[in-house]
Design a protein around this motif. Structure first.
Motif, PDB file in Angstrom:
ATOM      1  N   ALA A   1      29.673  33.334  30.574  1.00 15.57           N
ATOM      2  CA  ALA A   1      28.873  32.840  31.690  1.00 15.57           C
ATOM      3  C   ALA A   1      28.144  31.549  31.315  1.00 15.57           C
ATOM      4  N   ASN A   2      27.828  31.393  30.019  1.00 19.51           N
ATOM      5  CA  ASN A   2      27.106  30.205  29.573  1.00 19.51           C
ATOM      6  C   ASN A   2      28.029  29.084  29.103  1.00 19.51           C
ATOM      7  N   ALA A   3      29.238  29.426  28.691  1.00 17.63           N
ATOM      8  CA  ALA A   3      30.108  28.393  28.109  1.00 17.63           C
ATOM      9  C   ALA A   3      31.546  28.549  28.530  1.00 17.63           C
ATOM     10  N   LYS A   4      31.794  28.834  29.793  1.00 17.26           N
ATOM     11  CA  LYS A   4      33.154  29.100  30.262  1.00 17.26           C
ATOM     12  C   LYS A   4      34.036  27.874  30.192  1.00 17.26           C
ATOM     13  N   ALA A   5      33.489  26.718  30.512  1.00 12.91           N
ATOM     14  CA  ALA A   5      34.301  25.500  30.563  1.00 12.91           C
ATOM     15  C   ALA A   5      34.788  25.080  29.188  1.00 12.91           C
ATOM     16  N   GLU A   6      34.255  25.720  28.128  1.00 12.71           N
ATOM     17  CA  GLU A   6      34.650  25.303  26.795  1.00 12.71           C
ATOM     18  C   GLU A   6      35.870  26.044  26.294  1.00 12.71           C
ATOM     19  N   THR A   7      36.475  26.888  27.136  1.00 15.26           N
ATOM     20  CA  THR A   7      37.706  27.565  26.731  1.00 15.26           C
ATOM     21  C   THR A   7      38.734  26.528  26.354  1.00 15.26           C
ATOM     22  N   ASP A   8      39.329  26.672  25.169  1.00 16.82           N
ATOM     23  CA  ASP A   8      40.106  25.569  24.635  1.00 16.82           C
ATOM     24  C   ASP A   8      41.495  26.002  24.218  1.00 16.82           C
ATOM     25  N   VAL A   9      42.056  27.002  24.927  1.00 18.46           N
ATOM     26  CA  VAL A   9      43.382  27.481  24.552  1.00 18.46           C
ATOM     27  C   VAL A   9      44.401  26.411  24.930  1.00 18.46           C
ATOM     28  N   SER A  10      45.183  25.970  23.970  1.00 16.99           N
ATOM     29  CA  SER A  10      46.207  24.967  24.252  1.00 16.99           C
ATOM     30  C   SER A  10      47.382  25.619  24.939  1.00 16.99           C
ATOM     31  N   LEU A  11      47.805  25.073  26.078  1.00 13.81           N
ATOM     32  CA  LEU A  11      48.863  25.690  26.863  1.00 13.81           C
ATOM     33  C   LEU A  11      50.029  24.759  27.048  1.00 13.81           C
TER      34      LEU A  11
ATOM     35  N   GLY B   1      57.451  29.378  16.546  1.00 16.97           N
ATOM     36  CA  GLY B   1      58.420  28.444  17.096  1.00 16.97           C
ATOM     37  C   GLY B   1      58.795  28.650  18.543  1.00 16.97           C
ATOM     38  N   TYR B   2      58.064  29.513  19.259  1.00 16.43           N
ATOM     39  CA  TYR B   2      58.402  29.770  20.664  1.00 16.43           C
ATOM     40  C   TYR B   2      57.566  28.905  21.591  1.00 16.43           C
ATOM     41  N   GLU B   3      58.209  28.424  22.662  1.00 18.45           N
ATOM     42  CA  GLU B   3      57.491  27.724  23.722  1.00 18.45           C
ATOM     43  C   GLU B   3      57.022  28.760  24.724  1.00 18.45           C
ATOM     44  N   VAL B   4      55.744  29.006  24.766  1.00 20.20           N
ATOM     45  CA  VAL B   4      55.203  29.981  25.714  1.00 20.20           C
ATOM     46  C   VAL B   4      54.007  29.360  26.421  1.00 20.20           C
ATOM     47  N   THR B   5      53.699  29.896  27.575  1.00 19.10           N
ATOM     48  CA  THR B   5      52.517  29.479  28.321  1.00 19.10           C
ATOM     49  C   THR B   5      51.655  30.710  28.549  1.00 19.10           C
ATOM     50  N   THR B   6      50.342  30.513  28.585  1.00 20.59           N
ATOM     51  CA  THR B   6      49.419  31.634  28.757  1.00 20.59           C
ATOM     52  C   THR B   6      48.468  31.347  29.911  1.00 20.59           C
ATOM     53  N   ILE B   7      48.243  32.358  30.743  1.00 24.11           N
ATOM     54  CA  ILE B   7      47.298  32.213  31.848  1.00 24.11           C
ATOM     55  C   ILE B   7      46.301  33.356  31.829  1.00 24.11           C
ATOM     56  N   GLN B   8      45.028  33.025  32.038  1.00 22.06           N
ATOM     57  CA  GLN B   8      43.977  34.040  32.135  1.00 22.06           C
ATOM     58  C   GLN B   8      42.793  33.419  32.852  1.00 22.06           C
ATOM     59  N   GLY B   9      41.883  34.269  33.299  1.00 21.17           N
ATOM     60  CA  GLY B   9      40.853  33.859  34.236  1.00 21.17           C
ATOM     61  C   GLY B   9      39.825  32.887  33.697  1.00 21.17           C
ATOM     62  N   ALA B  10      39.677  32.757  32.372  1.00 23.36           N
ATOM     63  CA  ALA B  10      38.665  31.860  31.833  1.00 23.36           C
ATOM     64  C   ALA B  10      39.133  30.410  31.787  1.00 23.36           C
ATOM     65  N   LEU B  11      40.395  30.171  32.063  1.00 22.57           N
ATOM     66  CA  LEU B  11      40.889  28.794  32.078  1.00 22.57           C
ATOM     67  C   LEU B  11      40.349  28.038  33.281  1.00 22.57           C
ATOM     68  N   LYS B  12      40.244  26.724  33.141  1.00 18.06           N
ATOM     69  CA  LYS B  12      39.857  25.905  34.277  1.00 18.06           C
ATOM     70  C   LYS B  12      40.916  26.041  35.364  1.00 18.06           C
ATOM     71  N   GLN B  13      40.486  25.873  36.591  1.00 18.81           N
ATOM     72  CA  GLN B  13      41.371  26.159  37.716  1.00 18.81           C
ATOM     73  C   GLN B  13      42.554  25.213  37.784  1.00 18.81           C
ATOM     74  N   GLU B  14      42.342  23.940  37.402  1.00 21.39           N
ATOM     75  CA  GLU B  14      43.473  23.017  37.426  1.00 21.39           C
ATOM     76  C   GLU B  14      44.507  23.397  36.367  1.00 21.39           C
ATOM     77  N   GLN B  15      44.054  23.990  35.239  1.00 17.59           N
ATOM     78  CA  GLN B  15      44.991  24.453  34.220  1.00 17.59           C
ATOM     79  C   GLN B  15      45.838  25.608  34.763  1.00 17.59           C
ATOM     80  N   ARG B  16      45.170  26.517  35.453  1.00 17.24           N
ATOM     81  CA  ARG B  16      45.897  27.656  36.020  1.00 17.24           C
ATOM     82  C   ARG B  16      46.951  27.196  37.014  1.00 17.24           C
ATOM     83  N   ASP B  17      46.575  26.237  37.869  1.00 20.53           N
ATOM     84  CA  ASP B  17      47.531  25.713  38.850  1.00 20.53           C
ATOM     85  C   ASP B  17      48.731  25.092  38.155  1.00 20.53           C
TER      86      ASP B  17
END
Length: 500
Positions: free
Chosen positions: A45-55, A370-386
């Motif tokens: 709640a205090n630092a959501k925008a700092e989620t930094d998972v590379s996708l 060595g796998y190309e994968v993508t990850t989606i979850q609710g803490a990502l910024k909305q433009e990342q999810r899109d």
């Protein structure tokens, strides 16, 4: 709720990306961590925008299948209650008194040939005066979306420039997907539509400065729709039809019940004759009773019901397997060396995890291997999810890791494999399976009656106990693949699923 401010996308535009996420309450399908979800939710709640998972990116073409590919239950398995009003099933769309423009949208835009069984039964109940309310439950991939989208489009007066149809969805991804269907089906009608989703920071406009909404069909998430309405930007006075997609979650205690009921009451007051459609693939007994009570007490009017019998809520087109792995590392190796190596030949794969941390851990592990994968979850910024959703639907990547954010309603017909890295369990009792979520997860494979396979990875005694309960609940045939590291046995499993 899950969305924060209001944003709009016109009929001709793509869905607008969201802004940075607000503090989240514990929401269905996306928990932060198993052991201390509460503590992590507070930190987020205090630092959501700092989620930094590379996708990376994923993708596929989302052309809609013809009704012959839909999952059609037997007529005897569909239970219908329709009161005194007689209805005749529609064998052709022409029997529904649709406009020429809508028929063209169905045949040319959607490439449909005839209604599926669910559509044949429910569409006359939706489209025939006196336009009774409807509580409808049907299989994943049976054509539910067409039912309520066609219902909305058919009720709109294109000459009246005011909101007349409203569809409320639990996630932005589902709202955007429903909008895609509406744009395709309604492309010849001239009907205008708008997405009610939180905006991204770049396109943010204070709601007080926004003009009133004039689009005729609104599709969005409950928080933004409530905000538009509360700030007098969304008029409910001309509303003719209200749809709740995934209604069981929208009206469950752990979902969006308060906001949904508030919107229902507002529409009843402003437009008492508004028709209400509640659609979902699952309704547990408690939610079903509450839904019936709400429709009776708030809307008063008589209503129809359509339910598929519980024993027929099966996943016959998806072959289900369980794999006993000695530890967590073994689960990753099974995914890498067995399922994905073979699965590259058969289509796309979605891997479901129980928490964001597990999703991030699995993502990093597979990328390092060595796998190309993508990850989606609710803490990502909305433009990342899109971006992730678009890339997966465009087919750029074969493997998507997800929390239960995408368990419901996500249609991607090239998805033939589902992997449950973690089994779904209830928030309030982690020793009890979440049966509805399991059904929705596995239903992401084998869409529209195609072949598919689901692999459940087990490595604790609790996993065995939960798996046994799932087997008993669904009377399911879940075959064990053993030993866990046998390439031959996994190949046989995929062959038996009709994928190799």
């Amino acid at each position: 709720m899950a969305d924060n401010e209001s944003s709009a996308s016109s009929t001709t535009a793509s869905a607008a990306p969201e802004s940075s996420n607000p503090p989240e309450t514990k929401r269905w399908a996306d928990v932060a961590e198993e052991a201390d979800a509460e503590a992590e939710a507070e930190a987020e709640a205090n630092a959501k925008a700092e989620t930094d998972v590379s996708l990376d990116s994923l993708v596929i073409d989302e052309s809609k299948p013809s009704p012959t590919e839909l999952t059609n239950p037997d007529d005897s398995s569909i239970s219908v209650t329709s009161g005194d009003t007689p209805y005749t099933s529609a064998t052709r769309f022409e029997e529904l008194n649709l406009s020429p423009e809508l028929l063209k949208g169905l045949y040319v835009g959607m490439k449909f040939e005839k209604p599926s069984k669910i559509q044949a039964i429910s569409l006359p109940m939706i489209l025939t005066p006196p336009y009774k309310n409807l509580i409808a439950q049907a299989h994943n991939g049976s054509g539910k979306t067409t039912c309520f989208v066609l219902g909305m489009l058919s009720r709109v007066d294109p000459k009246l420039l005011a909101p007349q149809a409203l569809c409320i969805c639990p996630t932005r991804e589902l709202a955007m997907q429903n909008m895609e269907v509406l744009l395709k089906m309604g492309q010849y009608t001239g009907i205008t539509s708008e997405l009610a989703l939180p905006p991204d920071q770049a396109s943010y406009i204070p709601i007080q400065k926004r003009p009133p909404i004039t689009a005729q069909v609104i599709i969005g998430t409950p928080g933004t729709i409530s905000k538009w309405w509360q700030h007098k930007k969304l008029s409910l006075s001309q509303m003719k039809i209200l749809v709740f997609d995934e209604a069981d979650h929208m009206l469950a205690m752990s979902g969006f019940r308060d906001e949904s009921v508030r919107i229902m009451k507002g529409i009843t007051k402003a437009s008492p004759s508004c028709q209400v459609l509640l659609f979902s693939a699952t309704f547990d007994d408690a939610v079903r009773a509450f839904v019936s009570k709400i429709v009776e007490e708030i809307f008063v009017n008589d209503y129809n019901q359509m339910f598929v019998k519980k024993e027929d809520l099966s996943l016959d087109s998806v072959k289900q397997y369980k794999v006993h792995c000695p530890d967590e590392l073994s689960k990753i190796m099974v995914i890498k060396d067995r399922i994905l190596e073979l699965g590259e030949k058969v289509g796309q794969t979605i891997i479901f995890t129980s928490s964001r941390n597990n999703a991030a851990m699995l993502h990093q592990s597979l990328v390092s291997l060595g796998y190309e994968v993508t990850t989606i979850q609710g803490a990502l910024k909305q433009e990342q999810r899109d971006k992730i959703i678009k890339e997966f639907k465009d087919g750029l990547t074969q493997v998507l890791i997800s929390t239960d954010l995408l368990a419901r309603g996500f249609d991607q017909k090239q998805v033939n494999l589902v992997i449950n890295f973690d089994l779904p369990v209830r928030y309030d009792n982690r020793s009890e399976p979440d049966y509805e979520v399991y059904l929705h997860r596995v239903g992401r494979a084998g869409r529209f009656g195609r072949k598919g396979a689901a692999f459940n990875l087990l490595c604790h005694d609790r996993d065995d106990m939960i798996m046994d309960k799932i087997v008993k609940h669904f009377n399911a045939q879940i075959t064990e693949v053993a030993p866990w590291n046998s390439e031959k046995e996994f190949e046989v499993a995929l062959q038996n699923a009709g994928l190799l």
